[in-house]
Design an enzyme around this catalytic site. Sequence first.
Site, PDB file in Angstrom:
ATOM      1  N   GLU A 109      -0.205  -0.826   5.455  1.00 26.16           N
ATOM      2  CA  GLU A 109       1.252   0.218   6.580  1.00 26.16           C
ATOM      3  C   GLU A 109       0.676   1.071   6.986  1.00 26.16           C
ATOM      4  O   GLU A 109       0.999   2.378   7.836  1.00 26.16           O
ATOM      5  CB  GLU A 109       2.266  -0.638   6.609  1.00 26.16           C
ATOM      6  CG  GLU A 109       3.335  -0.262   7.138  1.00 26.16           C
ATOM      7  CD  GLU A 109       4.192   1.613   7.036  1.00 26.16           C
ATOM      8  OE1 GLU A 109       4.605   2.009   8.055  1.00 26.16           O
ATOM      9  OE2 GLU A 109       3.819   2.570   6.173  1.00 26.16           O
ATOM     10  N   GLU A 110       0.364   2.316   5.709  1.00 23.30           N
ATOM     11  CA  GLU A 110       0.658   3.806   5.368  1.00 23.30           C
ATOM     12  C   GLU A 110      -1.069   4.262   5.721  1.00 23.30           C
ATOM     13  O   GLU A 110      -0.576   5.608   7.067  1.00 23.30           O
ATOM     14  CB  GLU A 110       0.097   4.040   3.984  1.00 23.30           C
ATOM     15  CG  GLU A 110       1.974   3.639   3.465  1.00 23.30           C
ATOM     16  CD  GLU A 110       2.968   4.341   3.621  1.00 23.30           C
ATOM     17  OE1 GLU A 110       2.727   5.055   5.208  1.00 23.30           O
ATOM     18  OE2 GLU A 110       4.086   4.225   2.733  1.00 23.30           O
ATOM     19  N   ASP A 144       8.340   3.924  -1.455  1.00 25.53           N
ATOM     20  CA  ASP A 144       7.766   3.555   0.225  1.00 25.53           C
ATOM     21  C   ASP A 144       6.418   2.774  -0.590  1.00 25.53           C
ATOM     22  O   ASP A 144       5.428   3.731  -1.103  1.00 25.53           O
ATOM     23  CB  ASP A 144       7.608   4.423   0.577  1.00 25.53           C
ATOM     24  CG  ASP A 144       7.729   4.247   1.600  1.00 25.53           C
ATOM     25  OD1 ASP A 144       6.779   3.241   2.148  1.00 25.53           O
ATOM     26  OD2 ASP A 144       6.735   5.186   2.237  1.00 25.53           O
ATOM     27  N   ASP A 147       0.670  -1.420  -0.349  1.00 25.84           N
ATOM     28  CA  ASP A 147      -0.137   0.042   0.108  1.00 25.84           C
ATOM     29  C   ASP A 147       1.101   1.126   0.015  1.00 25.84           C
ATOM     30  O   ASP A 147       2.144   1.392   0.516  1.00 25.84           O
ATOM     31  CB  ASP A 147      -0.776   0.012   0.635  1.00 25.84           C
ATOM     32  CG  ASP A 147      -0.208   0.529   2.378  1.00 25.84           C
ATOM     33  OD1 ASP A 147       0.443  -0.743   2.992  1.00 25.84           O
ATOM     34  OD2 ASP A 147      -0.542   1.397   3.066  1.00 25.84           O
TER      35      ASP A 147
END
Length: 452
Positions: free
Chosen positions: A154-155, A123, A92
Site C-alpha cells: 500500500e505504501e 500506520d 507494509d
Amino acid sequence: MADDGLTARISGLMARAKADLTELVSIPSVADPRQYPPEECRRAAQWVADAFSAAGLSDVRLVETPDGSHAVLGHRPPPPGAPTVLLYCHYDVQPPLDDAAWTTPPFTLTERDGRWYGRGTADCKGNIVMHLTALRALGDDIPVGLRFVAEGSEEQGTGGLERYVTEHPEEFVADALLVCDTGNAAVGVGTATTTLRGLANVVVTVDTLQGEVHSGMFGGPAPDALAALVQMLSTLRDPQTGATRIEGLDCEGVWDGVGYDEQQFRADAGVLDGVRLTGTGTVADRLWARPAVTVLGIDCPPVVGSAAAVPATARARVSLRIPPGMSAPAASAALAEHLDTAAPWGVRVSIESESSGSPFRAATDGPAYAALGDAMSEVYGRPLAFLGQGGSIPLCNVLAEQYPRAEIILMGVEEPRCLIHAPNESVDPTEIEHMAQVEALFLRNYAAAHRG
C-alpha cells in the site's frame, strides 16, 4: 446493547496487543527491495496469516498480486441470514527516513509518555492489532461473516491489490467494508473518514548543457538547470500566500464538514513558531477541498561535495493531492502542462507521470454507518464525527466500482499525533483499545440491524 464483559475482555487483551505490535514493528516490512530485503515483507505477511488463523478465520493464505507483493486473505462464513463484513489493513510500512531523527530505534516498539513509538505502530500495524483484539474479544461469538485482506504494498502505491481485486472480485464480496487505515480526529473523538484526496505524482527533468561547466569560465550566459527548475517549481504556489495555483484546476473549494482548529493543526503538524500556514480559507478547506502541491524531492548536486560548476541537469518529484470531484488524470495533465509552460530560457523539459489515484467520497446514509454511529457513541460518549483526509487509498475507488451496493467505512487508530510517515511515529494504546471495542460493537450492531 448489553456489554456482557466485552469491555473487560478487550482491556485484558491489551498486554497481548502490545506484544503483538512489538513483534510486528520489529519486522522492517518496507515494500521496496531497493531499501529492504523482500523477505521481510514475506515474514510480516506470514505473521499476519498465522495470527488471523488463530483468531478464527479459515482458509487464510498468501496470494501474489500483480506487482509481486503478497496479500493475506481469509474468510469466515456468515451465520444464516447474517451480513458479511470485509476487514482491511496493510502490513507494509513507510521507510523510517532519517534514522537520526528518531528518538528511539524505528523498528523497536518503545513506550514513552503513554504512547508506543516505532515505524508502523499506527500506520498500519496498529490497525492489524486492533482487528485482532476485536476478534479475540468476540471469540466464537462473531455474529457476521468475515472477509479479511491485509495488503503488502500500500505504501508504495504500485497497485498490486487493486488489480488483484478486479481480477478476483468474488474473493472480496461483502455488505460492508471496513477500511482500517485512517483514524480519529483526535484521541477520544470517534471519527469516520468520508472523503480522501486523490494523488497525481510527476517527475520533471530539466536539461540545459551537455555536461557541467566551470562556473567561473561559463557562469552567467550558461543556463543553470537547477535555477530553471527552482523557477518552475516556484510558479506552483501563490508568492504571497503559498496557496497552490495550477492553471486549469479549481483551487478555491470549500469544505462543508467538521472543521480543523488552526492552532490544533499547527500543534499536530509541528509548525514552528512564527512560520505562517500556507494557503487561504479554513484549514479544512485547504486540507480536504482543494488541490495541494508538494515538492517531495530534488536531484541536484549536494552542498557537501558540490563543485564550482553550472548544473547541466536537475530533477524533481512533485506530488499533487486532489479533492473529490477532481479527475486524477486531468489533474496530472494540468500539472505537467503548467510545469512545461513555466520552463524559462528554452530549457529542455521532460515530465514523467509517476503514479496517480482518484479521490473518494463515501455514502453515509446506510445501516452500516448507523451501526457504527451507535458503537462510537457507546465507546466515546459522543456522536460519530465525519472528517476528510489528505491521504490517498486507491483501493477505495476500486472497491466502490466493484461493489457499488456495499458501504465503505474508513476508520482506525491513526489520529494526528501519530505522525504517520514521519520520524517518531507512535500510537496511543487507548485508541487501539477503544477502536477494537468499536469494531466489536459494530459487528454486533450490524448483525442485529439485519435481523431486525
